[in-house]
Design an enzyme around this catalytic site. Structure first.
Site, short mmCIF file in Angstrom:
data_model
loop_
_atom_site.label_atom_id
_atom_site.label_comp_id
_atom_site.label_asym_id
_atom_site.label_seq_id
_atom_site.Cartn_x
_atom_site.Cartn_y
_atom_site.Cartn_z
N SER A 1 -7.06 -2.59 -15.99
CA SER A 1 -7.27 -1.15 -16.21
C SER A 1 -5.90 -0.50 -15.96
CB SER A 1 -8.47 -0.44 -15.16
OG SER A 1 -9.55 -1.26 -15.45
N ILE B 1 1.00 -1.03 -0.08
CA ILE B 1 -0.23 -0.03 -0.09
C ILE B 1 0.83 1.18 -0.16
CG2 ILE B 1 -1.68 1.20 1.35
CD1 ILE B 1 -2.86 -1.10 0.23
N ASN C 1 -1.10 3.05 -11.75
CA ASN C 1 -1.23 1.70 -11.45
C ASN C 1 -2.17 0.61 -12.34
OD1 ASN C 1 -1.00 -0.53 -9.53
ND2 ASN C 1 -3.30 -0.40 -9.03
N HIS D 1 -3.32 -11.67 -18.07
CA HIS D 1 -2.12 -11.23 -18.36
C HIS D 1 -1.70 -10.42 -19.59
CE1 HIS D 1 -0.57 -13.49 -14.52
NE2 HIS D 1 -0.75 -12.17 -14.25
N ALA E 1 -3.90 -9.46 -21.70
CA ALA E 1 -4.71 -8.11 -21.91
C ALA E 1 -3.85 -7.04 -21.20
CB ALA E 1 -6.04 -8.19 -21.28
N HIS F 1 -4.48 -2.37 -12.74
CA HIS F 1 -5.04 -3.51 -12.02
C HIS F 1 -6.04 -4.50 -12.79
CE1 HIS F 1 -7.53 -4.57 -8.33
NE2 HIS F 1 -8.80 -4.48 -9.12
N ASP G 1 -6.94 1.63 -5.36
CA ASP G 1 -7.75 1.29 -6.97
C ASP G 1 -8.86 2.47 -7.24
OD1 ASP G 1 -5.86 -0.81 -7.27
OD2 ASP G 1 -7.17 -2.26 -6.25
C1 GRF Z 1 -0.68 -8.42 -12.33
O1 GRF Z 1 -1.70 -9.36 -12.64
C2 GRF Z 1 -1.20 -7.17 -11.98
O2 GRF Z 1 -2.51 -6.88 -12.35
C3 GRF Z 1 -1.27 -7.67 -10.38
O3 GRF Z 1 -0.13 -8.38 -10.27
C4 GRF Z 1 0.23 -8.98 -11.34
C5 GRF Z 1 1.66 -8.78 -11.64
O4 GRF Z 1 2.21 -9.56 -12.59
N1 GRF Z 1 -1.52 -6.41 -9.59
P1 GRF Z 1 3.51 -9.46 -13.06
O5 GRF Z 1 4.49 -9.31 -11.61
O6 GRF Z 1 3.58 -8.17 -13.94
O7 GRF Z 1 3.92 -10.47 -13.83
#
Ligand code: GRF
Length: 187
Positions: free
Chosen positions: A129, A86, A101, A167, A169, A103, A138
């Site tokens: 997003s 956080i 960020n 991933h 996307a 998400h 978020d």
């Molecule tokens: C992603 O799915 C992101 O949205 C989430 O953590 C994951 C990180 O994946 N918060 P990576 O470390 O970029 O492979």
């Protein structure tokens, strides 16, 4: 109005597959600094392989020191890509409008942890997003988003397949964000 190649810090905690999209586009940045909340994050290996400098944070993050380090590196903006800590309001305030960020949901729906599972439980669209970071987790303005799996397709995929699609996307959205980067325009 001239576009300057930005100096970006990418914050990670783990695998770093989204970080990899930045590293593959590194010629578009004056510099890429990787900041990891975990010493064992595979993303740090990726950073090394691409010659990108990195900072590993202590378990108890000293946000004031981190802020100074970012200033020393003349960082223009920060992208949180799988950063699992956080971020305090005071730090967010310093980087207001320059802190982003990624998400895994169609925000404003399904904030927080286990966002994919939340969407599946609600039999809703699963997507990703990129948004501005504000103190509410978020909760910041959405900049761009992309559908990963429509609700009609949910029943044909297990969670692993679904996560792979998310991933994919994410990687496409990060690429889109880099390609359309006009967040750091300077006069
Ligand atoms: C992603 O799915 C992101 O949205 C989430 O953590 C994951 C990180 O994946 N918060 P990576 O470390 O970029 O492979």
């Amino acid at each position: 109005m001239a576009l300057k190649r930005p100096r970006l810090a990418v914050f990670i905690s783990g695998f770093g597959s989204n970080l990899n999209i930045f590293l593959e586009n590194k010629e578009k940045f004056s510099s890429l600094l990787v900041v990891s909340s975990k010493a064992e994050a595979y993303g740090l290996v990726r950073a090394r392989e691409h010659g990108a400098p990195s900072i590993v944070l202590d378990k108890k993050i000293d946000w004031t020191t981190l802020h100074s380090q970012l200033i020393d590196h003349e960082i223009d903006g920060i992208f949180l890509a799988g950063f699992m800590r956080i971020v305090p309001a005071s730090f967010i305030e310093h980087w207001k409008g320059r802190l982003f960020n990624l998400h895994p949901s169609m925000l404003p729906k399904y904030k927080g942890l286990k966002a994919i599972e939340q969407a599946v439980d609600a039999k809703d669209d699963v997507g990703v997003s990129i948004h501005h970071v504000v103190p509410e987790v978020d909760g910041g303005e959405v900049i761009m988003q992309k559908l990963a799996v429509g609700r009609d397709e949910l029943s044909s995929l297990n969670l692993e397949q679904l996560t792979d699609r998310v991933h994919l996307a994410e990687h496409q959205l990060v690429q889109q964000w880099i390609d359309s980067m006009n967040f750091f325009k300077k006069d």
